[in-house]
Design a protein around this motif. Structure first.
Motif, PDB file in Angstrom:
ATOM      1  N   ALA A 135       3.581  25.487  -2.292  1.00 45.81           N
ATOM      2  CA  ALA A 135       2.550  25.269  -3.104  1.00 45.81           C
ATOM      3  C   ALA A 135       2.441  23.731  -3.718  1.00 45.81           C
ATOM      4  CB  ALA A 135       2.410  26.256  -4.136  1.00 45.81           C
ATOM      5  N   VAL A 136       1.412  23.141  -3.496  1.00 44.18           N
ATOM      6  CA  VAL A 136       1.574  21.689  -4.001  1.00 44.18           C
ATOM      7  C   VAL A 136       0.224  21.480  -4.949  1.00 44.18           C
ATOM      8  CG1 VAL A 136       1.503  19.175  -3.474  1.00 44.18           C
ATOM      9  CG2 VAL A 136       2.657  20.687  -1.781  1.00 44.18           C
ATOM     10  N   THR A 137       0.281  21.458  -6.085  1.00 44.74           N
ATOM     11  CA  THR A 137      -1.169  21.551  -6.995  1.00 44.74           C
ATOM     12  C   THR A 137      -1.264  20.120  -7.768  1.00 44.74           C
ATOM     13  OG1 THR A 137      -0.554  23.813  -7.312  1.00 44.74           O
ATOM     14  CG2 THR A 137      -2.335  22.737  -8.775  1.00 44.74           C
ATOM     15  N   TYR A 138      -2.634  19.677  -7.425  1.00 47.90           N
ATOM     16  CA  TYR A 138      -2.964  18.630  -8.297  1.00 47.90           C
ATOM     17  C   TYR A 138      -3.353  18.832  -9.735  1.00 47.90           C
ATOM     18  CZ  TYR A 138      -5.778  14.144  -9.503  1.00 47.90           C
ATOM     19  OH  TYR A 138      -5.826  13.122 -10.074  1.00 47.90           O
ATOM     20  N   ASN A 168       0.812  -1.233  -0.066  1.00 48.67           N
ATOM     21  CA  ASN A 168       0.001  -0.052   0.036  1.00 48.67           C
ATOM     22  C   ASN A 168       0.844   1.416   0.187  1.00 48.67           C
ATOM     23  OD1 ASN A 168      -2.498  -1.197   0.055  1.00 48.67           O
ATOM     24  ND2 ASN A 168      -2.231  -1.764   2.211  1.00 48.67           N
ATOM     25  N   ALA A 169       2.327   1.068  -0.136  1.00 47.29           N
ATOM     26  CA  ALA A 169       3.019   2.537  -0.238  1.00 47.29           C
ATOM     27  C   ALA A 169       2.754   3.229  -1.366  1.00 47.29           C
ATOM     28  CB  ALA A 169       4.552   1.642  -0.072  1.00 47.29           C
ATOM     29  N   VAL A 170       3.003   4.392  -1.397  1.00 46.81           N
ATOM     30  CA  VAL A 170       2.965   5.314  -2.352  1.00 46.81           C
ATOM     31  C   VAL A 170       4.562   5.795  -2.997  1.00 46.81           C
ATOM     32  CG1 VAL A 170       2.187   7.697  -3.296  1.00 46.81           C
ATOM     33  CG2 VAL A 170       0.953   6.130  -1.800  1.00 46.81           C
ATOM     34  N   LEU A 171       4.988   6.123  -4.219  1.00 43.54           N
ATOM     35  CA  LEU A 171       5.947   6.526  -4.875  1.00 43.54           C
ATOM     36  C   LEU A 171       5.698   7.806  -5.370  1.00 43.54           C
ATOM     37  CD1 LEU A 171       8.924   6.247  -5.688  1.00 43.54           C
ATOM     38  CD2 LEU A 171       8.173   4.818  -7.498  1.00 43.54           C
ATOM     39  N   VAL A 172       6.426   8.633  -4.686  1.00 37.56           N
ATOM     40  CA  VAL A 172       6.365   9.930  -5.336  1.00 37.56           C
ATOM     41  C   VAL A 172       7.676  10.525  -6.074  1.00 37.56           C
ATOM     42  CG1 VAL A 172       5.793  12.579  -4.586  1.00 37.56           C
ATOM     43  CG2 VAL A 172       4.965  10.834  -3.509  1.00 37.56           C
ATOM     44  N   GLU A 189      -7.040  10.482  -4.985  1.00 40.35           N
ATOM     45  CA  GLU A 189      -7.107   9.733  -3.539  1.00 40.35           C
ATOM     46  C   GLU A 189      -5.589  10.035  -3.030  1.00 40.35           C
ATOM     47  OE1 GLU A 189      -8.959   6.280  -1.561  1.00 40.35           O
ATOM     48  OE2 GLU A 189     -10.265   7.119  -3.075  1.00 40.35           O
ATOM     49  N   ILE A 190      -4.747   9.081  -3.774  1.00 50.58           N
ATOM     50  CA  ILE A 190      -3.535   8.952  -3.453  1.00 50.58           C
ATOM     51  C   ILE A 190      -2.609  10.504  -3.290  1.00 50.58           C
ATOM     52  CG2 ILE A 190      -1.162   8.068  -4.471  1.00 50.58           C
ATOM     53  CD1 ILE A 190      -3.057   5.865  -3.437  1.00 50.58           C
ATOM     54  N   PHE A 191      -2.964  11.158  -4.287  1.00 46.57           N
ATOM     55  CA  PHE A 191      -2.475  12.434  -4.156  1.00 46.57           C
ATOM     56  C   PHE A 191      -2.787  13.204  -2.818  1.00 46.57           C
ATOM     57  CE2 PHE A 191      -3.181  17.176  -4.138  1.00 46.57           C
ATOM     58  CZ  PHE A 191      -1.992  17.829  -4.280  1.00 46.57           C
ATOM     59  N   ALA A 192      -4.009  13.263  -2.418  1.00 48.63           N
ATOM     60  CA  ALA A 192      -4.431  13.593  -1.154  1.00 48.63           C
ATOM     61  C   ALA A 192      -3.701  13.052   0.066  1.00 48.63           C
ATOM     62  CB  ALA A 192      -5.993  13.698  -0.830  1.00 48.63           C
ATOM     63  N   GLU A 197       0.198  14.758  -0.138  1.00 53.40           N
ATOM     64  CA  GLU A 197       0.208  16.175  -0.030  1.00 53.40           C
ATOM     65  C   GLU A 197       0.831  16.685   1.239  1.00 53.40           C
ATOM     66  OE1 GLU A 197      -3.640  18.321  -0.612  1.00 53.40           O
ATOM     67  OE2 GLU A 197      -2.233  20.203  -0.634  1.00 53.40           O
ATOM     68  N   SER A 198       0.138  16.131   2.363  1.00 55.33           N
ATOM     69  CA  SER A 198       0.783  16.894   3.533  1.00 55.33           C
ATOM     70  C   SER A 198       2.147  16.491   3.763  1.00 55.33           C
ATOM     71  CB  SER A 198      -0.140  16.373   4.787  1.00 55.33           C
ATOM     72  OG  SER A 198      -0.049  14.631   4.829  1.00 55.33           O
ATOM     73  N   VAL A 199       2.736  15.498   3.173  1.00 52.68           N
ATOM     74  CA  VAL A 199       4.143  15.195   3.512  1.00 52.68           C
ATOM     75  C   VAL A 199       5.040  16.240   2.602  1.00 52.68           C
ATOM     76  CG1 VAL A 199       5.774  13.386   3.380  1.00 52.68           C
ATOM     77  CG2 VAL A 199       3.400  12.524   3.677  1.00 52.68           C
ATOM     78  N   MET A 200       4.555  16.199   1.539  1.00 49.33           N
ATOM     79  CA  MET A 200       5.176  17.117   0.382  1.00 49.33           C
ATOM     80  C   MET A 200       5.125  18.641   0.870  1.00 49.33           C
ATOM     81  SD  MET A 200       4.299  16.008  -3.547  1.00 49.33           S
ATOM     82  CE  MET A 200       2.738  15.522  -3.286  1.00 49.33           C
ATOM     83  N   ARG A 201       4.058  18.888   1.944  1.00 50.89           N
ATOM     84  CA  ARG A 201       4.171  20.274   2.385  1.00 50.89           C
ATOM     85  C   ARG A 201       5.402  20.616   3.200  1.00 50.89           C
ATOM     86  NH1 ARG A 201       0.692  24.080   0.493  1.00 50.89           N
ATOM     87  NH2 ARG A 201      -0.996  23.058  -0.714  1.00 50.89           N
TER      88      ARG A 201
END
Ligand code: NAP
Length: 293
Positions: A156-159, A89-93, A141-144, A147-151
């Motif tokens: 500015a973090v824009t989808y 369930n991990a996300v790669l950014v 949903e994955i972006f949401a 986002e808080s980690v990238m902040r």
């Protein structure tokens, strides 16, 4: 506190990963040149490991910030790549500036939703100050969730929509910058050749319609002929090549970006591959010096 992994501790990645650690996250890092990872661990704590796969194991989010398409493929899909350690369930950014195509390909190979393409703008100073601008593509949903980690390192973090749209937005950014920096260089070149006080010219016009981030933040070093800082010409040429590839795919033309790219090739030939992109002024000055000799 989350378990995070950061891969690629270069000019941008090193301070970005540092912000994550400073905000109390449990950060594991990997860097191809191990000495940089060791230096990072000494500065921020956390763990440094020997492969991207080891870094990804157990992490909730994995971040990458490497050079080009092939570098990203290496660290994600290579023999010891992230894909071999990434949890279910991990996300790669991905914060590298690469093609939209490689982003879509990697997203597909990871199984669709858990990849966010998230190129950044704001340069080394933005990374150090935690003031980057980030444009993201991928599942909403994955972006949401991400986002808080990238902040932690962004103002500015824009989808922007589906996978690849973050990279497409970054292409627009680079096309706008390329033409603008050449125009700023030509303006300063004329000011100096005509014997105007270049600083006074900028003071006079920077409050008006000609103003830009480049004008405000780069005019002093341009006037002084200092280019050993900022966003490297080599990186800009990589980005403009990505833009032209995309333009060909779309069947459109980017004539000014293409022309400015040839000017950046001249700067590379002058030994300025690592100079800031505002060194287009040095090219004009060198060119006209040659003509007057
Ligand atoms: P950099 O200082 O050259 O760092 C690149 C990082 O990627 C290094 O950690 C490097 O490891 C690693 N790397 C490269 N190829 C690799 C591979 N095949 N396998 C494993 N690791 C690899 O670059 P940067 O300035 O941080 O830029 C990173 C990305 O951000 C680029 O896509 C760039 O276009 C983009 N960007 C940069 C800026 C800027 O102002 N610098 C601004 C916006 C966006 P080593 O330490 O071993 O070389």
């Amino acid at each position: 506190m989350s378990r995070l992994a950061f891969i690629g501790l270069g000019t941008m990645g090193y301070p970005m990963a540092g912000h994550l650690a400073r905000h109390g996250h449990d950060v594991t890092v990997y860097n191809r040149t191990a000495a940089k990872a060791d230096a990072w661990r000494r500065e921020y704590g956390g763990r440094a490991v020997a492969t991207p796969a080891q870094a990804a194991a157990g992490a909730e989010f994995v971040f990458t910030c490497v050079g080009n398409d092939q570098d990203l493929r290496d660290v994600v899909l290579g023999k010891d790549g992230i894909v071999h350690g990434l949890e279910k369930n991990a996300v790669l950014v991905d914060h590298s500036t690469v093609s939209a195509e490689v982003s879509r390909d990697i997203a597909a190979q990871l199984g669709g939703t858990r990849f966010i393409d998230a190129p950044v703008s704001g340069g080394q100073q933005g990374a150090i100050n935690g003031q980057l601008t980030i444009m993201c593509g991928g599942d909403a949903e994955i972006f949401a969730r991400s986002e808080s980690v990238m902040r932690h390192y962004a103002k500015a973090v824009t989808y922007m929509g589906p996978t690849g749209n973050g990279q497409l937005t970054k292409m627009v950014n680079q096309i706008c910058v390329a033409g603008l920096v050449q125009a700023l260089s030509e303006g300063l070149h004329l000011a100096m050749a005509a014997g105007l006080d270049a600083q006074r010219v900028i003071d006079a016009i920077s409050q008006g319609a000609a103003s830009s981030w480049q004008m405000v933040n780069r005019h002093k070093t341009m006037i002084a002929g200092e280019y050993e800082h900022g966003f490297a010409v080599d990186w800009m040429r990589k980005d403009l090549a990505i833009c032209q590839d995309e333009a060909r795919r779309l069947g459109i033309e980017l004539p000014v970006a293409a022309l400015v790219d040839t000017f950046y090739a001249d700067v590379q030939a002058m030994g300025g591959g690592r100079w800031d992109t505002s060194s287009l002024l040095a090219r004009l000055q060198a060119h006209d010096d040659l003509k007057s000799n």
